[in-house]
Motif scaffolding. Sequence first.
Motif, mmCIF file in Angstrom:
data_model
loop_
_atom_site.group_PDB
_atom_site.id
_atom_site.type_symbol
_atom_site.label_atom_id
_atom_site.label_comp_id
_atom_site.label_asym_id
_atom_site.label_seq_id
_atom_site.Cartn_x
_atom_site.Cartn_y
_atom_site.Cartn_z
ATOM 1 N N PRO A 120 0.830 -1.208 0.000
ATOM 2 C CA PRO A 120 0.000 0.000 0.000
ATOM 3 C C PRO A 120 0.861 1.253 0.000
ATOM 4 N N GLY A 121 0.410 2.255 -0.738
ATOM 5 C CA GLY A 121 1.160 3.492 -0.835
ATOM 6 C C GLY A 121 1.925 3.604 -2.139
ATOM 7 N N PHE A 122 1.942 2.520 -2.925
ATOM 8 C CA PHE A 122 2.615 2.537 -4.214
ATOM 9 C C PHE A 122 1.623 2.191 -5.312
ATOM 10 N N ALA A 123 1.816 2.807 -6.477
ATOM 11 C CA ALA A 123 0.866 2.648 -7.570
ATOM 12 C C ALA A 123 0.801 1.209 -8.058
ATOM 13 N N VAL A 124 -0.412 0.729 -8.260
ATOM 14 C CA VAL A 124 -0.642 -0.608 -8.792
ATOM 15 C C VAL A 124 -0.884 -0.531 -10.295
ATOM 16 N N TYR A 125 -1.565 0.527 -10.718
ATOM 17 C CA TYR A 125 -1.942 0.683 -12.130
ATOM 18 C C TYR A 125 -1.196 1.857 -12.758
ATOM 19 N N ARG A 126 -0.777 1.676 -14.015
ATOM 20 C CA ARG A 126 -0.013 2.711 -14.714
ATOM 21 C C ARG A 126 -0.912 3.750 -15.378
ATOM 22 N N GLY A 127 -2.189 3.440 -15.525
ATOM 23 C CA GLY A 127 -3.129 4.347 -16.169
ATOM 24 C C GLY A 127 -4.467 3.661 -16.349
ATOM 25 N N PRO A 128 -5.461 4.333 -16.935
ATOM 26 C CA PRO A 128 -6.799 3.755 -17.060
ATOM 27 C C PRO A 128 -6.856 2.472 -17.896
ATOM 28 N N ILE A 129 -6.137 2.453 -19.016
ATOM 29 C CA ILE A 129 -6.154 1.258 -19.869
ATOM 30 C C ILE A 129 -5.501 0.084 -19.152
ATOM 31 N N HIS A 130 -4.360 0.334 -18.521
ATOM 32 C CA HIS A 130 -3.685 -0.724 -17.767
ATOM 33 C C HIS A 130 -4.548 -1.204 -16.608
ATOM 34 N N CYS A 131 -5.228 -0.274 -15.963
ATOM 35 C CA CYS A 131 -6.122 -0.629 -14.856
ATOM 36 C C CYS A 131 -7.244 -1.543 -15.343
ATOM 37 N N PHE A 132 -7.899 -1.147 -16.440
ATOM 38 C CA PHE A 132 -9.005 -1.943 -16.991
ATOM 39 C C PHE A 132 -8.531 -3.330 -17.396
ATOM 40 N N ARG A 133 -7.393 -3.394 -18.093
ATOM 41 C CA ARG A 133 -6.872 -4.687 -18.547
ATOM 42 C C ARG A 133 -6.488 -5.575 -17.371
ATOM 43 N N THR A 134 -5.887 -4.980 -16.343
ATOM 44 C CA THR A 134 -5.475 -5.753 -15.161
ATOM 45 C C THR A 134 -6.683 -6.354 -14.447
ATOM 46 N N ILE A 135 -7.715 -5.540 -14.255
ATOM 47 C CA ILE A 135 -8.925 -6.031 -13.591
ATOM 48 C C ILE A 135 -9.580 -7.135 -14.422
ATOM 49 N N LEU A 136 -9.655 -6.934 -15.743
ATOM 50 C CA LEU A 136 -10.268 -7.926 -16.630
ATOM 51 C C LEU A 136 -9.499 -9.236 -16.608
ATOM 52 N N GLN A 137 -8.177 -9.175 -16.624
ATOM 53 C CA GLN A 137 -7.352 -10.377 -16.626
ATOM 54 C C GLN A 137 -7.435 -11.140 -15.302
ATOM 55 N N LYS A 138 -7.431 -10.389 -14.192
ATOM 56 C CA LYS A 138 -7.388 -11.031 -12.872
ATOM 57 C C LYS A 138 -8.770 -11.410 -12.339
ATOM 58 N N GLU A 139 -9.782 -10.615 -12.676
ATOM 59 C CA GLU A 139 -11.100 -10.823 -12.073
ATOM 60 C C GLU A 139 -12.206 -11.121 -13.070
ATOM 61 N N GLY A 140 -11.897 -10.999 -14.373
ATOM 62 C CA GLY A 140 -12.890 -11.302 -15.393
ATOM 63 C C GLY A 140 -13.966 -10.222 -15.506
ATOM 64 N N ILE A 141 -15.019 -10.544 -16.234
ATOM 65 C CA ILE A 141 -16.122 -9.599 -16.437
ATOM 66 C C ILE A 141 -16.781 -9.228 -15.108
ATOM 67 N N ALA A 142 -16.872 -10.212 -14.204
ATOM 68 C CA ALA A 142 -17.474 -9.942 -12.890
ATOM 69 C C ALA A 142 -16.692 -8.862 -12.147
ATOM 70 N N GLY A 143 -15.367 -8.870 -12.312
ATOM 71 C CA GLY A 143 -14.543 -7.857 -11.665
ATOM 72 C C GLY A 143 -14.748 -6.483 -12.265
ATOM 73 N N VAL A 144 -14.896 -6.428 -13.587
ATOM 74 C CA VAL A 144 -15.126 -5.159 -14.275
ATOM 75 C C VAL A 144 -16.447 -4.531 -13.827
ATOM 76 N N TYR A 145 -17.425 -5.399 -13.512
ATOM 77 C CA TYR A 145 -18.742 -4.903 -13.089
ATOM 78 C C TYR A 145 -18.937 -5.024 -11.572
ATOM 79 N N ARG A 146 -17.845 -4.953 -10.844
ATOM 80 C CA ARG A 146 -17.936 -4.966 -9.381
ATOM 81 C C ARG A 146 -18.691 -3.721 -8.906
ATOM 82 N N GLY A 147 -19.658 -3.936 -8.022
ATOM 83 C CA GLY A 147 -20.449 -2.810 -7.516
ATOM 84 C C GLY A 147 -21.702 -2.541 -8.323
ATOM 85 N N THR A 148 -22.055 -3.459 -9.237
ATOM 86 C CA THR A 148 -23.229 -3.243 -10.090
ATOM 87 C C THR A 148 -24.518 -3.107 -9.287
#
Length: 278
Positions: A120-148
């Motif tokens: 904690p305290g260090f960046a996990v994502y390099r930007g919005p595209i990297h963030c989206f791709r990381t979530i999709l790869q690690k958590e799938g579609i369900a992860g992308v729609y977390r909080g629906t």
Amino acid sequence: LQTRLQAGQGYGNTLKCVLTVYRNESVAGFFKGMSFPLASIGIYSSVVFGVFSNTQRLLGQLRHGDPASAPSLTDMTVASTVAGVVSVGIGTPVELVKIRLQMQTQPYAKANVKLKPTAPGFAVYRGPIHCFRTILQKEGIAGVYRGTVAMLLRDVPGYCVYFIPYAMFCDWITPDGSISPNPFSIWLAGGVAGAISWALCTPMDVVKSRLQADGVYLNQYKGTLDCILQSYQNEGLKVFFRGLTVNTVRGFPSSAATFLGYELSLKAMKRCQTETNS
């Protein structure tokens, strides 16, 4: 500020949050996660307003035989509900990426939890595209729609208390004999409607923010109900009103500008269509 107040730790009130963000991250801290919403806001708003107005026209045709008939309260409620449901399909991934980018550098202070390898305290994502791709790869579609579910519980009633008050205030402040409200009336009615909507939606907005921020370093919440219960047990009822001031103050100018732009654009397009036909 809204996300930090609702899902962050150690920010206190709005003023303290402003000072803390500026001190730790300078001016750039206030613009984290902005690019993705900025790139998609035009599509998002056009879809929401388009669904709302076309649903009203469809209901007018089905119920009254005239798509241009004045909508009833029931018509506006149904149209607002449909717009709210559709908005979640577009808005959930955008909100998720925005919140993850805003919260990824926040320290996580909680005992007896097993953190992910990233500190904690260090960046996990390099930007919005990297963030989206990381979530999709690690958590799938369900992860992308977390909080629906939380988004649905926020946006469906939220749009009902957005479009309906707008129509009511427009009608109330438009002088008798006028065919349509003037720009100032549109601006004022839109601003009031936005402030009301965001104020009433703040409790579920808090839950939504916490669910979507959850997962940068660990998964604390099992779902919407679990998030509500844990938040209440740990911080009491007041937790659901975090960010109320920011939401309300922000809701007025943003909604005023949105409604004014929408109504003026419609008038301009109708005028162009009339001139072309003539």
